[in-house]
Design an enzyme around this catalytic site. Sequence first.
Site, PDB file in Angstrom:
ATOM      1  N   LYS A 123      21.884  26.184  10.816  1.00  0.00           N
ATOM      2  CA  LYS A 123      22.710  24.976  10.900  1.00  0.00           C
ATOM      3  C   LYS A 123      21.919  23.748  11.333  1.00  0.00           C
ATOM      4  CE  LYS A 123      24.367  25.971  15.582  1.00  0.00           C
ATOM      5  NZ  LYS A 123      23.597  24.900  16.219  1.00  0.00           N
ATOM      6  N   THR A 124      20.936  23.920  12.222  1.00  0.00           N
ATOM      7  CA  THR A 124      20.154  22.764  12.665  1.00  0.00           C
ATOM      8  C   THR A 124      19.377  22.174  11.499  1.00  0.00           C
ATOM      9  OG1 THR A 124      19.947  23.730  14.869  1.00  0.00           O
ATOM     10  CG2 THR A 124      18.427  21.953  14.308  1.00  0.00           C
ATOM     11  N   ASP A 182      27.419  18.852  16.338  1.00  0.00           N
ATOM     12  CA  ASP A 182      26.927  20.230  16.325  1.00  0.00           C
ATOM     13  C   ASP A 182      27.667  21.042  17.391  1.00  0.00           C
ATOM     14  OD1 ASP A 182      25.411  22.444  15.743  1.00  0.00           O
ATOM     15  OD2 ASP A 182      23.673  21.816  16.900  1.00  0.00           O
ATOM     16  N   GLU A 183      27.741  22.354  17.213  1.00  0.00           N
ATOM     17  CA  GLU A 183      28.388  23.261  18.173  1.00  0.00           C
ATOM     18  C   GLU A 183      29.815  22.791  18.505  1.00  0.00           C
ATOM     19  OE1 GLU A 183      27.051  25.968  18.817  1.00  0.00           O
ATOM     20  OE2 GLU A 183      24.869  25.803  18.937  1.00  0.00           O
ATOM     21  N   GLN A 208      31.593  31.924  17.883  1.00  0.00           N
ATOM     22  CA  GLN A 208      30.673  31.726  19.001  1.00  0.00           C
ATOM     23  C   GLN A 208      31.241  30.768  20.051  1.00  0.00           C
ATOM     24  OE1 GLN A 208      26.287  31.767  18.031  1.00  0.00           O
ATOM     25  NE2 GLN A 208      27.054  31.265  15.994  1.00  0.00           N
ATOM     26  N   ARG A 238      21.811  37.758  19.129  1.00  0.00           N
ATOM     27  CA  ARG A 238      20.553  37.199  19.652  1.00  0.00           C
ATOM     28  C   ARG A 238      19.369  38.059  19.214  1.00  0.00           C
ATOM     29  NH1 ARG A 238      22.075  32.791  19.488  1.00  0.00           N
ATOM     30  NH2 ARG A 238      23.855  33.834  18.512  1.00  0.00           N
TER      31      ARG A 238
END
Length: 756
Positions: free
Chosen positions: A36-37, A218-219, A249, A595
């Site tokens: 996504k970044t 973002d997020e 998330q 992770r």
Amino acid sequence: MADIDAMLDALNEQQREAVLENNRPLLVLAGAGSGKTRVITTKIAYAVEKLGIPASKILAVTFTNKAASEMQQRVKEMLDGNAQADECTIRTFHSFGAWLLRRFGSEIGLASNFTIYDDDDSLSLLASCFPNYKKRDLDPVMRKISYAKDQGRRPTDNPDGLKVGGTFKEMYDAYERKLRSIGNVDFADLIGRSIELLQEKPAVLDWVHNRFSMILVDEYQDSNAAQFNLLKLLVGPACFICVVGDDDQSIYRFRGAEVRNILSFPELYSGTRTIKLEQNYRSTKHILDVANSVIKNNKGRHAKKLWTANSKGAKPNLFYVQDEQDEAMRVSNILLADKKFNESAILYRTNAQSVAFETMFKRLSIPYKVVGALQFYDREEVKDALALLFLLTNEKDEVNFKRMINKPARGIGPGALDSILSFAPQTDGSLFAMLRLAIEGNVLSAKAKAGASQFLKMFEHAKTLLGEGELVDCANFLIREAGLVGYYEELDSQNSTGKVGNLEALVNALSSYESSLDGLLQFLEQLSLDPTTLGREDPRDKEGVTLITMHNTKGLEFDRVFVAGLEEELFPGRAGESDDDIEEERRIFYVAVTRARKELYLLCARARKIWGKSSFHHPSRFLKEIDSSLVHVQGFNPGIQHAGGYQGLSSLGEKRREHQRGGATPSGWGSDGKVLIRKGFGDNAKTFTMKTVHTEADGGPLFPVGQRVYSDSYGEGEVVTVRMNGDREVIEVRFSGGRKATFISKFAQLEKIGSE
């Protein structure tokens, strides 16, 4: 100039669609590890280079300073050679709020030199409003005030009472009036007062709408109600809005994060296009299968399923262990086998779980680092020095004044302090003006008067130094003249704590800022917004195994991940609460599992010490949601193993009773009702029988000396001693390899064995 076409070619189809969609509101559902970044930064570069949007008219908002910094750097690299490379505004929500309030706060009566109070400062301020109560009694009140602010609720919006010195409304209102009279803000105010500014001052709102024509968030799943409301105000009628996030998330509900913000985005912004990023570039297929099998049980989510072109990799391992010491030993053995310490992380639900690992690692000389421990900014000596600097920028800062007026002791006790503050009605709130009046009015004892005079002269000289552009000299003078260096040198000599070194680090950090009041304000604001960047290395940069809570792992990834403590009442830890709580816990599990890049270990203990006593737990319900074919299981599962997961009875005793009642014979039971234990694999495997379930003794010990036993955690062993501790029989068992362990017989997870 940036090669945008090459950047687009490097994206997958869904990522590229997300970059190219700029005509209608856009919701990008970006699964864990889906890049996504890269999408956000490429979208910014595309907007500048291809759409001709000036970088200064683009606002990108994220939730951590580290993420904002990394995003800024990536955009700069992408726009290499473009004069606008540094002009894009990339900040956290709170940093943006501070940026806006510094410029326009005077419109709502907030001076530009405001100080940002942290949680401790806010609690101290509340305590000053209610001096008859201890801080520990007021702490839950302060937390509730902060939560209310994050929800965008004012004192009148919270009628529910919290009876500590009055109703919650009264306490919230008193705190807010005090905070505003001082001219400072708390962390939540950076959002709340920005909303107030934009709602009450149309000219400022118009300025914002003219300034930003593209806003990216973002997020977004981590946004709270106040941030949701701020974003609605920031998006003007001609502004393109894109939010990126993953409802799976969303794990910060305890901080006020609202997962429904991302779930309801299409309803709020009509014509929204939704694009799902489901290809994962981080983990192996087997790891994603485990993550998907659990998260699919949540109802409050956008349907999606992570997939990867990566290899299947090794199957994740599920270990059933005896207790937290066995858990730590199992992990240690794996780590010592290949010594890949830096590539490994242990994730746990609560900070207290790190103790067993830290103890074991120290004993076995395994290097490790604890992420999320006490930050530099939170250390007493650093907060003392910062209190002096905050007070230098705001003479009305009562919290920091009270902290430092008599530290180290200068004869100004509670009575003298009350005398000083009694002059408040005769001043504009300046604490230094109160000091002058108290000194001149002869209301202080000789010792208190001398201490007050020294304190006042110290700040007058510090102001002169700051006005002359000597910021570092000013800070050095304050810290030394206030007596902090001498005070902490004495403590260092007693305990070797390095506190004076931390004071030096603080001054060193100041040296990189402009030597002026503006430089000091910038330094203090940066520190308040991102306390992890000052004075010491990031613990993640150290060598060794990473010990970290699941909440702190957002944005991180490791080759090998151990998820510890998978037991009911620990994880999920709120089993008796609402479905929303369980769904949040399930999302935390999903974040923890994703992770891992290559290896995943899940650990569940039969017993764990709670307040010094062993408490027995059932396996986490999340383990039952994992198909048994997806993991390698080691150790004895308290439930019955089926092809579709782990269900059923919780103990060997219950299994035996079910068998004796004539129920279906569970897997692992012989025709005579004895438990069959198979140890080893293939042709080398051996089968043992459990001769009896140890619930009663016939006058003798439950486990006599010489009895052969089997433990899932330690293997085969033999009872070598039997003794009584009060009315409890305690045995010592020597296991193969020479290791010894002590058990209370009645509760020992041991099986009596004999070869067939």
